[in-house]
Scaffold this motif. Structure first.
Motif, PDB file in Angstrom:
ATOM      1  N   ASP A   1       0.824  -1.373  -0.026  1.00  0.00           N
ATOM      2  CA  ASP A   1       0.213  -0.173   0.011  1.00  0.00           C
ATOM      3  C   ASP A   1       0.989   1.152   0.033  1.00  0.00           C
ATOM      4  O   ASP A   1       1.606   1.691   0.912  1.00  0.00           O
ATOM      5  CB  ASP A   1      -1.039   0.108   1.132  1.00  0.00           C
ATOM      6  CG  ASP A   1      -1.895   0.949   1.281  1.00  0.00           C
ATOM      7  OD1 ASP A   1      -1.629   2.154   0.555  1.00  0.00           O
ATOM      8  OD2 ASP A   1      -2.914   0.789   1.756  1.00  0.00           O
ATOM      9  N   LEU A   2       0.775   1.985  -1.062  1.00  0.00           N
ATOM     10  CA  LEU A   2       1.779   3.082  -1.485  1.00  0.00           C
ATOM     11  C   LEU A   2       1.175   4.273  -0.200  1.00  0.00           C
ATOM     12  O   LEU A   2       2.192   4.983   0.203  1.00  0.00           O
ATOM     13  CB  LEU A   2       1.798   3.545  -2.670  1.00  0.00           C
ATOM     14  CG  LEU A   2       2.494   2.909  -3.844  1.00  0.00           C
ATOM     15  CD1 LEU A   2       2.125   3.444  -5.273  1.00  0.00           C
ATOM     16  CD2 LEU A   2       3.963   3.247  -3.521  1.00  0.00           C
ATOM     17  N   ARG A   3      -0.009   4.298  -0.276  1.00  0.00           N
ATOM     18  CA  ARG A   3      -0.533   5.440   0.538  1.00  0.00           C
ATOM     19  C   ARG A   3      -0.058   5.270   2.062  1.00  0.00           C
ATOM     20  O   ARG A   3       0.207   6.419   2.609  1.00  0.00           O
ATOM     21  CB  ARG A   3      -2.211   5.523   0.493  1.00  0.00           C
ATOM     22  CG  ARG A   3      -2.669   6.802   1.113  1.00  0.00           C
ATOM     23  CD  ARG A   3      -4.321   6.451   1.182  1.00  0.00           C
ATOM     24  NE  ARG A   3      -4.537   5.429   2.066  1.00  0.00           N
ATOM     25  CZ  ARG A   3      -4.457   5.297   3.405  1.00  0.00           C
ATOM     26  NH1 ARG A   3      -3.965   6.278   4.034  1.00  0.00           N
ATOM     27  NH2 ARG A   3      -4.886   4.189   4.106  1.00  0.00           N
ATOM     28  N   ARG A   4      -0.429   4.299   2.644  1.00  0.00           N
ATOM     29  CA  ARG A   4       0.130   4.022   4.028  1.00  0.00           C
ATOM     30  C   ARG A   4       1.525   4.242   4.274  1.00  0.00           C
ATOM     31  O   ARG A   4       2.135   4.972   5.174  1.00  0.00           O
ATOM     32  CB  ARG A   4      -0.216   2.717   4.447  1.00  0.00           C
ATOM     33  CG  ARG A   4      -1.723   2.538   4.764  1.00  0.00           C
ATOM     34  CD  ARG A   4      -1.850   1.114   5.558  1.00  0.00           C
ATOM     35  NE  ARG A   4      -2.699   0.972   6.315  1.00  0.00           N
ATOM     36  CZ  ARG A   4      -3.500  -0.107   6.700  1.00  0.00           C
ATOM     37  NH1 ARG A   4      -3.158  -1.319   6.007  1.00  0.00           N
ATOM     38  NH2 ARG A   4      -4.660  -0.195   7.402  1.00  0.00           N
ATOM     39  N   ILE A   5       2.443   3.661   3.230  1.00  0.00           N
ATOM     40  CA  ILE A   5       3.989   4.195   3.385  1.00  0.00           C
ATOM     41  C   ILE A   5       3.932   5.376   3.272  1.00  0.00           C
ATOM     42  O   ILE A   5       5.208   5.863   3.981  1.00  0.00           O
ATOM     43  CB  ILE A   5       4.621   3.218   2.382  1.00  0.00           C
ATOM     44  CG1 ILE A   5       4.527   1.778   2.532  1.00  0.00           C
ATOM     45  CG2 ILE A   5       6.061   3.611   2.428  1.00  0.00           C
ATOM     46  CD1 ILE A   5       5.061   0.758   1.487  1.00  0.00           C
ATOM     47  N   THR A   6       3.455   6.266   2.345  1.00  0.00           N
ATOM     48  CA  THR A   6       3.692   7.442   2.211  1.00  0.00           C
ATOM     49  C   THR A   6       3.448   8.486   3.405  1.00  0.00           C
ATOM     50  O   THR A   6       4.035   9.471   3.993  1.00  0.00           O
ATOM     51  CB  THR A   6       2.914   8.321   0.909  1.00  0.00           C
ATOM     52  OG1 THR A   6       3.444   7.299  -0.213  1.00  0.00           O
ATOM     53  CG2 THR A   6       3.352   9.362   0.774  1.00  0.00           C
TER      54      THR A   6
END
Length: 148
Positions: free
Chosen positions: A107-112
């Motif tokens: 999940d890109l969003r969570r990592i970001t």
């Protein structure tokens, strides 16, 4: 080979001679760097994302960031830090939980979100460290190796 050895020696010396505040900043820098690497790998095209080698690299980057966050957790001084230390502990716990979920789901969003929050905290610690230049350097350091 000589370059790698020289760089490793430089990093080791930098860690051993750093103040407490500088060490915390270095930990944040490393965590952000590893999350940036994971985000870079996840941001590649769909075919590259499904490559087992890329998935393993993303996993390693996120796990390294989690190790660093855990190191930040164990470095908290609850006696002197009071509510701030308790709040940071809760925040770090949440970071690790979110990164665990993000790693599983890629999940890109969570990592970001975690990456950006770590960067903001790094900025705050940098400001604090710059206001305490008299802090003793060269204290004994234990924990994970951030030089590698």
């Amino acid at each position: 080979m000589a370059y790698t050895n020289a760089l490793s020696a430089y990093r080791e010396t930098r860690v051993k001679t750093a103040s407490q505040g500088q060490l915390i900043i270095m930990l944040y820098d490393e965590a952000v760097k590893h999350l940036d690497r994971g985000l870079e790998l996840l941001g590649m095209n769909e075919a590259a994302k499904k490559d087992p080698g890329k998935i393993e690299q993303v996993n390693k980057s996120i796990l390294k960031a989690q190790e660093i966050i855990t190191e930040l957790m164990v470095s908290l001084d609850f006696e002197q830090g009071g509510d701030i230390a308790k709040n940071l502990f809760s925040l770090y716990t949440w970071f690790n939980q979110e990164l665990l979920e993000a790693n599983i789901k890629q999940d890109l969003r969570r990592i970001t979100v975690i990456r950006n929050m770590l960067s903001e905290l790094r900025g705050a610690w940098s400001e604090i460290a710059s206001k305490n230049p008299a802090e003793a350097a060269g204290k004994a350091v234990s924990g994970i190796n951030i030089a590698g």
